[in-house]
Design a protein around this motif. Sequence first.
Motif, PDB file in Angstrom:
ATOM      1  N   LYS A 393      41.780  37.175  40.608  1.00  5.98           N
ATOM      2  CA  LYS A 393      42.047  35.796  41.040  1.00  5.98           C
ATOM      3  C   LYS A 393      43.544  35.508  41.095  1.00  5.98           C
ATOM      4  O   LYS A 393      44.042  34.889  42.044  1.00  5.98           O
ATOM      5  CB  LYS A 393      41.359  34.813  40.093  1.00  5.98           C
ATOM      6  N   ALA A 394      44.272  35.968  40.077  1.00  5.14           N
ATOM      7  CA  ALA A 394      45.719  35.736  40.067  1.00  5.14           C
ATOM      8  C   ALA A 394      46.413  36.571  41.140  1.00  5.14           C
ATOM      9  O   ALA A 394      47.367  36.103  41.785  1.00  5.14           O
ATOM     10  CB  ALA A 394      46.281  36.059  38.688  1.00  5.14           C
ATOM     11  N   ALA A 395      45.952  37.799  41.349  1.00  2.95           N
ATOM     12  CA  ALA A 395      46.574  38.666  42.352  1.00  2.95           C
ATOM     13  C   ALA A 395      46.390  38.110  43.754  1.00  2.95           C
ATOM     14  O   ALA A 395      47.263  38.274  44.613  1.00  2.95           O
ATOM     15  CB  ALA A 395      45.991  40.075  42.258  1.00  2.95           C
ATOM     16  N   GLU A 396      45.252  37.473  44.002  1.00  4.40           N
ATOM     17  CA  GLU A 396      45.023  36.875  45.320  1.00  4.40           C
ATOM     18  C   GLU A 396      46.028  35.774  45.624  1.00  4.40           C
ATOM     19  O   GLU A 396      46.237  35.421  46.800  1.00  4.40           O
ATOM     20  CB  GLU A 396      43.597  36.327  45.393  1.00  4.40           C
ATOM     21  N   GLN A 397      46.667  35.236  44.605  1.00  2.00           N
ATOM     22  CA  GLN A 397      47.717  34.231  44.800  1.00  2.00           C
ATOM     23  C   GLN A 397      49.121  34.852  44.770  1.00  2.00           C
ATOM     24  O   GLN A 397      50.113  34.134  44.743  1.00  2.00           O
ATOM     25  CB  GLN A 397      47.611  33.150  43.720  1.00  2.00           C
ATOM     26  N   GLY A 398      49.170  36.198  44.770  1.00  2.00           N
ATOM     27  CA  GLY A 398      50.459  36.881  44.827  1.00  2.00           C
ATOM     28  C   GLY A 398      51.139  37.069  43.497  1.00  2.00           C
ATOM     29  O   GLY A 398      52.361  37.269  43.460  1.00  2.00           O
ATOM     30  N   HIS A 399      50.399  37.023  42.394  1.00  2.00           N
ATOM     31  CA  HIS A 399      51.010  37.159  41.077  1.00  2.00           C
ATOM     32  C   HIS A 399      51.353  38.624  40.817  1.00  2.00           C
ATOM     33  O   HIS A 399      50.458  39.486  40.723  1.00  2.00           O
ATOM     34  CB  HIS A 399      50.048  36.645  39.999  1.00  2.00           C
ATOM     35  N   PRO A 400      52.639  38.980  40.680  1.00  2.02           N
ATOM     36  CA  PRO A 400      53.020  40.402  40.567  1.00  2.02           C
ATOM     37  C   PRO A 400      52.520  41.079  39.301  1.00  2.02           C
ATOM     38  O   PRO A 400      52.129  42.251  39.336  1.00  2.02           O
ATOM     39  CB  PRO A 400      54.556  40.354  40.614  1.00  2.02           C
ATOM     40  N   GLU A 401      52.534  40.372  38.153  1.00  2.41           N
ATOM     41  CA  GLU A 401      52.039  40.983  36.914  1.00  2.41           C
ATOM     42  C   GLU A 401      50.571  41.368  37.042  1.00  2.41           C
ATOM     43  O   GLU A 401      50.139  42.404  36.524  1.00  2.41           O
ATOM     44  CB  GLU A 401      52.233  40.008  35.750  1.00  2.41           C
ATOM     45  N   SER A 402      49.811  40.556  37.745  1.00  2.00           N
ATOM     46  CA  SER A 402      48.391  40.864  37.932  1.00  2.00           C
ATOM     47  C   SER A 402      48.227  42.105  38.807  1.00  2.00           C
ATOM     48  O   SER A 402      47.349  42.943  38.550  1.00  2.00           O
ATOM     49  CB  SER A 402      47.683  39.667  38.569  1.00  2.00           C
ATOM     50  N   HIS A 403      49.055  42.231  39.840  1.00  2.00           N
ATOM     51  CA  HIS A 403      49.017  43.451  40.654  1.00  2.00           C
ATOM     52  C   HIS A 403      49.284  44.679  39.792  1.00  2.00           C
ATOM     53  O   HIS A 403      48.623  45.714  39.934  1.00  2.00           O
ATOM     54  CB  HIS A 403      50.062  43.356  41.771  1.00  2.00           C
ATOM     55  N   PHE A 404      50.261  44.563  38.900  1.00  2.00           N
ATOM     56  CA  PHE A 404      50.614  45.700  38.048  1.00  2.00           C
ATOM     57  C   PHE A 404      49.439  46.095  37.157  1.00  2.00           C
ATOM     58  O   PHE A 404      49.080  47.281  37.058  1.00  2.00           O
ATOM     59  CB  PHE A 404      51.833  45.352  37.198  1.00  2.00           C
ATOM     60  N   PHE A 405      48.818  45.119  36.492  1.00  2.00           N
ATOM     61  CA  PHE A 405      47.737  45.455  35.565  1.00  2.00           C
ATOM     62  C   PHE A 405      46.492  45.920  36.312  1.00  2.00           C
ATOM     63  O   PHE A 405      45.709  46.721  35.783  1.00  2.00           O
ATOM     64  CB  PHE A 405      47.430  44.269  34.662  1.00  2.00           C
ATOM     65  N   LEU A 406      46.284  45.445  37.536  1.00  2.00           N
ATOM     66  CA  LEU A 406      45.194  46.001  38.340  1.00  2.00           C
ATOM     67  C   LEU A 406      45.455  47.472  38.638  1.00  2.00           C
ATOM     68  O   LEU A 406      44.526  48.300  38.647  1.00  2.00           O
ATOM     69  CB  LEU A 406      45.041  45.200  39.637  1.00  2.00           C
ATOM     70  N   GLY A 407      46.738  47.801  38.890  1.00  2.00           N
ATOM     71  CA  GLY A 407      47.072  49.202  39.075  1.00  2.00           C
ATOM     72  C   GLY A 407      46.801  50.016  37.822  1.00  2.00           C
ATOM     73  O   GLY A 407      46.289  51.151  37.904  1.00  2.00           O
ATOM     74  N   ILE A 408      47.147  49.465  36.652  1.00  2.00           N
ATOM     75  CA  ILE A 408      46.889  50.155  35.381  1.00  2.00           C
ATOM     76  C   ILE A 408      45.388  50.371  35.176  1.00  2.00           C
ATOM     77  O   ILE A 408      44.940  51.455  34.763  1.00  2.00           O
ATOM     78  CB  ILE A 408      47.478  49.352  34.205  1.00  2.00           C
TER      79      ILE A 408
END
Length: 776
Positions: A393-408
């Motif tokens: 949900k946060a990544a869909e709004q462009g949140h970079p930290e969320s992108h990082f943890f999704l990668g992890i």
Amino acid sequence: MQQVLDRARNVRMLSCALVICAMLVTQCSGVWAEPGAGGLGELQEQVLKKIMELRAIEGTPWKKQQELFDLILGLTLCINPSSKYARESTRQCNQLTSRPVPGHPDLRFESKAHPGLLRELAKAAQDGWGVAPDYRLAHEMIREASDLGDPEAQGLMGMRFATGLHALDAWDELGIVEFGEPSEEDAILHYYFAALGGDSFASMALGYRHFLGLGVPKSCPSAASYYQPVAENTTDLSIRPNSLPQVERLRLSSQANTGGLKAERQREIVQYYQYSADQGNVDAMSAVGQVLNSGTQGVTRDHTQALQYLRTAADAGDTEAMTHLGHMYANGMGHLDGPPGMESHGDLRMAKVWWDIAASDGNAGAQFSVAYMHFTGIGAKKDHDAAFKLFIKAAEQGHPESHFFLGIMHMNGWGVRRKSFQHAFSYFSLASHTGHLLSMYNVAMMHLAGKVTIRNCKPGLVLLKAISERGSVAAHLQTAHESFFQTNYQHALLHYIMASEAGMEVAQSNLVWMLEKGYVSAGGYLNNFTFQHTMRSAEQGNIHSLMRLGDAFLYGDGVQQDWVRSSAIYYEAYQERSAEAMFNLGYAHEFGVGVPRDFNLAARGWLTLHKAWDSIRPHLPRKLDNVWDRVLTVQPPYTTIFGVWADLVAEASPMRLMFSLEQTLWQWTTALGLHRFLSSSGGQGGGGGSGGGSDEGPPSEFPEVPALLSLVAILYAVLRIRQQRVGRLQERHERERAEAVAAMAAEAGQLERERAEAVAAMVAEAGRLQEEAASQ
């Protein structure tokens, strides 16, 4: 002449080898007391630790600074009673065990001075910490600490050798007075030993030099190897709150153009927001609270006051304020007490309350914070599935930290069906585009290792460089900004030089701007120094620096005057759509500065042709607009009709007969009466009836359309030839540049091999001597 050059090179190599030997012997012989050795050595270590702690804290009282400075001075130097640094407790100098400080006859070095204390003494004297600034004293302290093997001091001496500031005459008490001739060999030598000792500044300096091939072979893997430990340390610090410096990437030239060079300007803006917040503006409350919490925009950090503004905004329903308020409670910032039994200082439970409220309203930062709690199990139940959903949900709004943890999570297979390094790389890449340090580091290492993606050093190196420039060394850039706004221009200049040597383009641009505007007066090789850093800034893509580089070649400022190269640089800037470059190219063509002068030809030929073309263009088929738009297009910097053929003939004939032939062509056109036809509107002739023709127009029987189309076809062919000429010239320039770079790289490689052989020989000799000493 060649024998003289070879002899000079041998002398330089021998001096480098001797310096290496001296450094190795110094570092192996235990000149200074080891930590924890007891007595004076233990006291020196305690004082060093204390002063480094206090210098890292803003607002240390002046009296405390003076006490520590006097203590360091007494532990590292002995002072004559007549010196301005003498105190009641000053020890007398032992002439047998001490050495004089160059430029300061009243001071002498102690025989067992601690290199770390010498370095901190130099920084205190340079920054005016506990004493009036004295750059000459600081310079000699840095030199002494460097000779004793301190890595940070070796890096500072490397900067001085690289910029021509290694001589004592380059300094006075207030700062830099002249730039000398740089010594690249000594600079690289000091940088190498400093980087070997773990100095981040020296590692970045060597990485930058290998990146562009400055005094060393251009090598992407070598540059990456120097940047990697600095980038790794920066990413480690980014995990801890407030561990990295807050650096504003200000360009002084842009600030001057907008009238923003006054430090009070930023404070006035913040004061306006603070006034609006005090009047009840919720958005202003949230903004002021965030500024006070981070301490940016020229405002002193104040967690307690920030907490008050954010709490008021959060009570009014501002989700951003709720999110920041949750962070403050989670990290224990501020001293605001909540309702009894519910809120407390550093309470994760209360932080989650605020985050849950903001997350339910769709705030991306709050959604990430709650997801992180579930991901780690800190403050909430560990649940990877719940964490993954909130991260999405946060990544869909462009949140970079969320992108990082999704990668992890994709990399480790947590909360997903199976591991996927490809998905992890995609999420890391999305976060890296926003400047997320951990993601940038992961993407860089994947590029370098060829994991998931094709092995490619260049993008990995660029990312490592960008990460490193946000680490502890970047504090030099922020210090330079603050010193400039406080009108301490010498201090600003020195720190801009430090950041510039580390490869920061903003510092290079600001450094050149300061010197060009005369904020600091210095002599010696100033023009060469300015030109060098202008070129480095231009090589990193700064168009304004590229224009200054063209101006330098145009006027011979710091370099040999070369109008042809100046026009070539203007053309390069023109390709980047620089309006100033377009004007300069026009000026060059008008007066023949570095390019053929075609003013008369343009006035007699091209302007007339364009008028005729404009008159017939509306009558041509619109389906062929793409063709018509290219018929009379002039491709700079070529403005002659014959294009490449004119150059060939001009090279073979010093009389430039082809240009005369072009003028003759237009004379024939005039003699045949075609000039009146080309200058006419194109619609007056051709009418039937007796006496219906105009005296000013072409005769009615003149074949207008075939003649015009023939002329257009000829011009189109000529312009196509001209475009080919552009390609040939560019290929020739690139080939010549590649050959020059290859020759320089070969010479640099030869020097590097010779230097390595000399080093190996000296090290082997030192080892043999040590073995003999041990056997005796």
